[in-house]
Scaffold this motif. Structure first.
Motif, PDB file in Angstrom:
ATOM      1  N   VAL A 221       0.835  -1.199   0.000  1.00 19.86           N
ATOM      2  CA  VAL A 221       0.000   0.000   0.000  1.00 19.86           C
ATOM      3  C   VAL A 221       0.874   1.255   0.000  1.00 19.86           C
ATOM      4  CG1 VAL A 221      -1.708   1.301   1.325  1.00 19.86           C
ATOM      5  CG2 VAL A 221      -1.938  -1.163   1.106  1.00 19.86           C
TER       6      VAL A 221
ATOM      7  N   TRP B 145      -6.526   4.535  -6.639  1.00 16.58           N
ATOM      8  CA  TRP B 145      -5.826   3.689  -5.676  1.00 16.58           C
ATOM      9  C   TRP B 145      -4.642   4.407  -5.036  1.00 16.58           C
ATOM     10  CZ3 TRP B 145      -5.688  -2.219  -5.909  1.00 16.58           C
ATOM     11  CH2 TRP B 145      -6.973  -2.713  -6.153  1.00 16.58           C
TER      12      TRP B 145
ATOM     13  N   SER C 110      -4.513   4.783  -1.123  1.00 14.85           N
ATOM     14  CA  SER C 110      -3.384   4.229  -0.371  1.00 14.85           C
ATOM     15  C   SER C 110      -2.741   5.290   0.509  1.00 14.85           C
ATOM     16  CB  SER C 110      -2.348   3.664  -1.346  1.00 14.85           C
ATOM     17  OG  SER C 110      -2.897   2.607  -2.113  1.00 14.85           O
TER      18      SER C 110
END
Length: 304
Positions: A38, A269, A273
């Protein structure tokens, strides 16, 4: 099998190494490795559905590319800042309310006859026997405009019209306190039940009033349980998603919902993250406080 002098050094004490190593291996596989993935996504540049490599080799030059734009955006966008502050505020309020309700209940359990304690512990843990999602969703039927609470108040003629409780900060806090209250009661009870009651008797013999004894003896001795319970409530409350989504409204938008929206609605994303990493860093602060007090308490116990 006897371990002789000829046994290799690395085999001596292998049992201790295995017992200590397995939890570390578990943390590496199921926390550290996913967290690093992540973290890597949060500082990577998205290229379509792929992410640019952080390290590149070109003409004998090793280049490291880290994108911090998402983190800078988190610190400058008021929406994210307010959401973080709101999450900390609601989580702190939930912790205070759980402590105010849970401490007297844990004290009653610890001072009740020993034969009653298993039954009381079962009552505290009884909500865990049903689905977490089902328990939260049940509050919708209780607090809705046509729910059980409003219908009961109308039947008792205490109100003339239904009171709006759903999709407010009130309904969300009710759900959070109900859900996390056992996590406060159990650590405090485990600490209080081990306390030597002879200390209370000694304080009474020295002329101390019950309230003074409670303030100067009981509360300080139960501090490790209070800290442990507070951390168990505060930390998951900050990232709570289900309860704000089902019971809260627009004024209770929390960081867990932001994380869900960035991942599955905006399909961003990298930004999601960055939000997740920031939330982990935010949670590390109370964890460090808890570890500090736990270590200090252990040092006092060993010194005694």
């Amino acid at each position: 099998m006897r371990v002789g002098a000829a046994t290799p050094r690395w085999l001596q004490g292998w049992g201790r190494h295995v017992v200590i190593g397995l939890p570390y291996l578990f943390l590496v596989l199921f926390f550290s490795a996913p967290f690093l993935v992540v973290l890597r996504i949060s500082v990577s540049e998205a290229i379509g559905v792929r992410f640019q490599d952080l390290l590149s080799w070109d003409e004998s030059t090793l280049t490291l590319r880290l994108k911090f734009a998402n983190y800078l955006f988190l610190t400058t966008d008021p929406v994210y800042i307010l959401t973080y502050l709101r999450s900390i505020g609601f989580a702190s309020l939930n912790t205070v309310i759980c402590l105010a309700i849970g401490y007297p209940f844990a004290y009653f359990m610890a001072r009740s006859p020993a034969a009653w304690r298993p039954a009381l512990l079962m009552l505290v843990s009884l909500p865990f026997w049903t689905s977490y999602l089902l328990r939260v969703y049940a509050w919708k039927g209780l607090l809705d405009d046509n729910g059980i609470v409003n219908n009961l108040l109308l039947w008792l003629h205490l109100i003339d019209a239904p009171v709006r409780m759903m999709h407010t900060a009130f309904s969300m806090m009710v759900g959070m306190v109900y859900t996390y209250l056992p996590f406060m009661i159990l650590p405090v009870y485990a600490n209080l039940v081990k306390m030597d009651v002879r200390l209370l008797e000694a304080a009474a013999d020295l002329g101390s009033t019950p309230f003074r004894t409670f303030r100067l003896v009981t509360v300080p001795l139960s501090t490790p349980g209070i800290i442990a319970g507070s951390m168990l409530v505060l930390i998951p409350s900050i990232g709570e998603y289900v309860i704000p989504e089902l019971l809260g409204g627009t004024s209770t938008y929390m960081i867990g919902q932001v994380l869900w929206d960035e991942f599955f609605k905006n399909i961003d994303w990298s930004m999601a993250s960055a939000v997740a990493v920031s939330m982990v860093v935010l949670i590390l602060i109370p964890l460090a406080v808890f570890n500090h007090y736990q270590t200090r308490g252990a040092g006092r116990g060993s010194g005694a």
